[in-house]
Design a protein around this motif. Sequence first.
Motif, PDB file in Angstrom:
ATOM      1  N   ARG A  59      33.953  38.439  40.318  1.00  0.00           N
ATOM      2  CA  ARG A  59      34.568  39.719  39.952  1.00  0.00           C
ATOM      3  C   ARG A  59      35.328  40.277  41.155  1.00  0.00           C
ATOM      4  NH1 ARG A  59      30.711  43.550  37.129  1.00  0.00           N
ATOM      5  NH2 ARG A  59      31.596  42.442  35.362  1.00  0.00           N
ATOM      6  N   ALA A  60      36.596  40.632  40.925  1.00  0.00           N
ATOM      7  CA  ALA A  60      37.416  41.296  41.936  1.00  0.00           C
ATOM      8  C   ALA A  60      37.512  42.772  41.553  1.00  0.00           C
ATOM      9  CB  ALA A  60      38.802  40.676  41.997  1.00  0.00           C
ATOM     10  N   ILE A  61      37.290  43.669  42.504  1.00  0.00           N
ATOM     11  CA  ILE A  61      37.300  45.107  42.249  1.00  0.00           C
ATOM     12  C   ILE A  61      38.381  45.751  43.112  1.00  0.00           C
ATOM     13  CG2 ILE A  61      35.929  47.215  42.276  1.00  0.00           C
ATOM     14  CD1 ILE A  61      33.451  45.255  42.318  1.00  0.00           C
ATOM     15  N   ASN A  62      39.311  46.447  42.452  1.00  0.00           N
ATOM     16  CA  ASN A  62      40.406  47.126  43.155  1.00  0.00           C
ATOM     17  C   ASN A  62      39.993  48.569  43.425  1.00  0.00           C
ATOM     18  OD1 ASN A  62      42.756  48.222  44.097  1.00  0.00           O
ATOM     19  ND2 ASN A  62      44.007  47.642  42.338  1.00  0.00           N
ATOM     20  N   ARG A  63      39.854  48.936  44.695  1.00  0.00           N
ATOM     21  CA  ARG A  63      39.477  50.300  45.075  1.00  0.00           C
ATOM     22  C   ARG A  63      40.685  51.133  45.489  1.00  0.00           C
ATOM     23  NH1 ARG A  63      35.122  47.343  48.056  1.00  0.00           N
ATOM     24  NH2 ARG A  63      33.351  47.388  46.667  1.00  0.00           N
ATOM     25  N   THR A  64      41.892  50.567  45.331  1.00  0.00           N
ATOM     26  CA  THR A  64      43.097  51.276  45.748  1.00  0.00           C
ATOM     27  C   THR A  64      43.676  52.086  44.592  1.00  0.00           C
ATOM     28  OG1 THR A  64      44.650  49.534  45.127  1.00  0.00           O
ATOM     29  CG2 THR A  64      43.638  49.358  47.311  1.00  0.00           C
ATOM     30  N   ASP A  65      44.735  52.815  44.892  1.00  0.00           N
ATOM     31  CA  ASP A  65      45.423  53.619  43.883  1.00  0.00           C
ATOM     32  C   ASP A  65      46.661  52.914  43.344  1.00  0.00           C
ATOM     33  OD1 ASP A  65      43.619  55.737  44.069  1.00  0.00           O
ATOM     34  OD2 ASP A  65      44.686  56.610  45.767  1.00  0.00           O
ATOM     35  N   HIS A  66      46.835  51.632  43.628  1.00  0.00           N
ATOM     36  CA  HIS A  66      47.999  50.909  43.128  1.00  0.00           C
ATOM     37  C   HIS A  66      47.581  49.530  42.587  1.00  0.00           C
ATOM     38  CE1 HIS A  66      47.602  49.936  47.402  1.00  0.00           C
ATOM     39  NE2 HIS A  66      48.087  48.757  47.092  1.00  0.00           N
ATOM     40  N   THR A  67      48.410  48.983  41.730  1.00  0.00           N
ATOM     41  CA  THR A  67      48.124  47.694  41.104  1.00  0.00           C
ATOM     42  C   THR A  67      48.349  46.558  42.095  1.00  0.00           C
ATOM     43  OG1 THR A  67      48.752  48.551  38.942  1.00  0.00           O
ATOM     44  CG2 THR A  67      48.747  46.168  39.199  1.00  0.00           C
ATOM     45  N   LEU A  68      47.421  45.626  42.120  1.00  0.00           N
ATOM     46  CA  LEU A  68      47.527  44.433  42.954  1.00  0.00           C
ATOM     47  C   LEU A  68      47.695  43.221  42.048  1.00  0.00           C
ATOM     48  CD1 LEU A  68      44.510  45.235  45.304  1.00  0.00           C
ATOM     49  CD2 LEU A  68      46.923  45.652  45.770  1.00  0.00           C
ATOM     50  N   LYS A  69      48.159  42.113  42.594  1.00  0.00           N
ATOM     51  CA  LYS A  69      48.284  40.880  41.811  1.00  0.00           C
ATOM     52  C   LYS A  69      47.384  39.814  42.409  1.00  0.00           C
ATOM     53  CE  LYS A  69      52.405  41.074  39.246  1.00  0.00           C
ATOM     54  NZ  LYS A  69      52.486  40.473  37.964  1.00  0.00           N
ATOM     55  N   ILE A  70      46.503  39.265  41.561  1.00  0.00           N
ATOM     56  CA  ILE A  70      45.595  38.202  41.982  1.00  0.00           C
ATOM     57  C   ILE A  70      46.320  36.868  41.837  1.00  0.00           C
ATOM     58  CG2 ILE A  70      43.449  37.007  41.469  1.00  0.00           C
ATOM     59  CD1 ILE A  70      42.385  39.646  40.394  1.00  0.00           C
ATOM     60  N   ASN A  71      46.317  36.097  42.901  1.00  0.00           N
ATOM     61  CA  ASN A  71      46.996  34.800  42.916  1.00  0.00           C
ATOM     62  C   ASN A  71      46.012  33.643  42.719  1.00  0.00           C
ATOM     63  OD1 ASN A  71      49.472  33.472  43.144  1.00  0.00           O
ATOM     64  ND2 ASN A  71      48.986  32.851  45.237  1.00  0.00           N
ATOM     65  N   GLY A  72      44.758  33.822  43.129  1.00  0.00           N
ATOM     66  CA  GLY A  72      43.767  32.767  42.999  1.00  0.00           C
ATOM     67  C   GLY A  72      42.365  33.314  43.157  1.00  0.00           C
ATOM     68  N   ILE A  73      41.418  32.638  42.514  1.00  0.00           N
ATOM     69  CA  ILE A  73      40.004  32.983  42.611  1.00  0.00           C
ATOM     70  C   ILE A  73      39.261  31.682  42.825  1.00  0.00           C
ATOM     71  CG2 ILE A  73      38.001  33.750  41.279  1.00  0.00           C
ATOM     72  CD1 ILE A  73      39.701  35.833  39.996  1.00  0.00           C
ATOM     73  N   GLY A  74      38.277  31.675  43.710  1.00  0.00           N
ATOM     74  CA  GLY A  74      37.557  30.438  43.940  1.00  0.00           C
ATOM     75  C   GLY A  74      36.274  30.619  44.695  1.00  0.00           C
ATOM     76  N   MET A  75      35.679  29.482  45.046  1.00  0.00           N
ATOM     77  CA  MET A  75      34.430  29.465  45.801  1.00  0.00           C
ATOM     78  C   MET A  75      34.532  28.422  46.891  1.00  0.00           C
ATOM     79  SD  MET A  75      31.539  29.890  42.902  1.00  0.00           S
ATOM     80  CE  MET A  75      30.309  29.771  44.151  1.00  0.00           C
ATOM     81  N   GLU A  76      33.727  28.622  47.940  1.00  0.00           N
ATOM     82  CA  GLU A  76      33.667  27.663  49.023  1.00  0.00           C
ATOM     83  C   GLU A  76      32.250  27.639  49.582  1.00  0.00           C
ATOM     84  OE1 GLU A  76      36.779  29.101  51.505  1.00  0.00           O
ATOM     85  OE2 GLU A  76      35.698  30.886  52.108  1.00  0.00           O
ATOM     86  N   GLN A  77      31.926  26.517  50.212  1.00  0.00           N
ATOM     87  CA  GLN A  77      30.619  26.349  50.823  1.00  0.00           C
ATOM     88  C   GLN A  77      30.806  25.562  52.103  1.00  0.00           C
ATOM     89  OE1 GLN A  77      27.684  24.024  48.548  1.00  0.00           O
ATOM     90  NE2 GLN A  77      26.292  25.738  48.858  1.00  0.00           N
ATOM     91  N   VAL A  78      30.027  25.912  53.114  1.00  0.00           N
ATOM     92  CA  VAL A  78      30.138  25.211  54.387  1.00  0.00           C
ATOM     93  C   VAL A  78      29.896  23.725  54.152  1.00  0.00           C
ATOM     94  CG1 VAL A  78      29.134  24.957  56.679  1.00  0.00           C
ATOM     95  CG2 VAL A  78      29.416  27.223  55.694  1.00  0.00           C
TER      96      VAL A  78
END
Length: 159
Positions: A59-78
Amino acid sequence: MGVADIIAVYGAVLSTALAAAQFVSWWRARKMVGVQVSLRDLYSQDGRRRAPDSVVLIRAINRTDHTLKINGIGMEQVGKKSLASVDGLPAPLHPHDSFDRPLPWDPMAQHFDFDKPVTAYVTLTNGEIFRTKPTVLGAPKVVSGAAAGALGQPEQPTY
């Protein structure tokens, strides 16, 4: 007005200014986009659980007062490659709103060891990357036959 009064007023003004500067520093340093990762169950439209389907929810949460654009979502592990999801992206992230991306548990479990910490991330079209703290998700637990039977339900994962 004596010297003691002047020193008291000076001290009050100085401490107020320092407190305001500390607040501004904190305000600018806080994360404007939050990212959360959790292990969830899938439900059908009528609210019934679709056992044994589980998903990793980012889940991505926008705390700003303007619209953002999500380009990618993912996971990583060492020690592992990162795994990204770009289907349906870029997507808008409206002010004070959130965007959820469920990723199927089975393919993710083949790629990651969820008994060790994983980090979820969100990239924006402007190149900014926001990450979770390393989180141990574990695996879905199965309710035993006796407990599931008492509930009148088939065996299913619980959290």
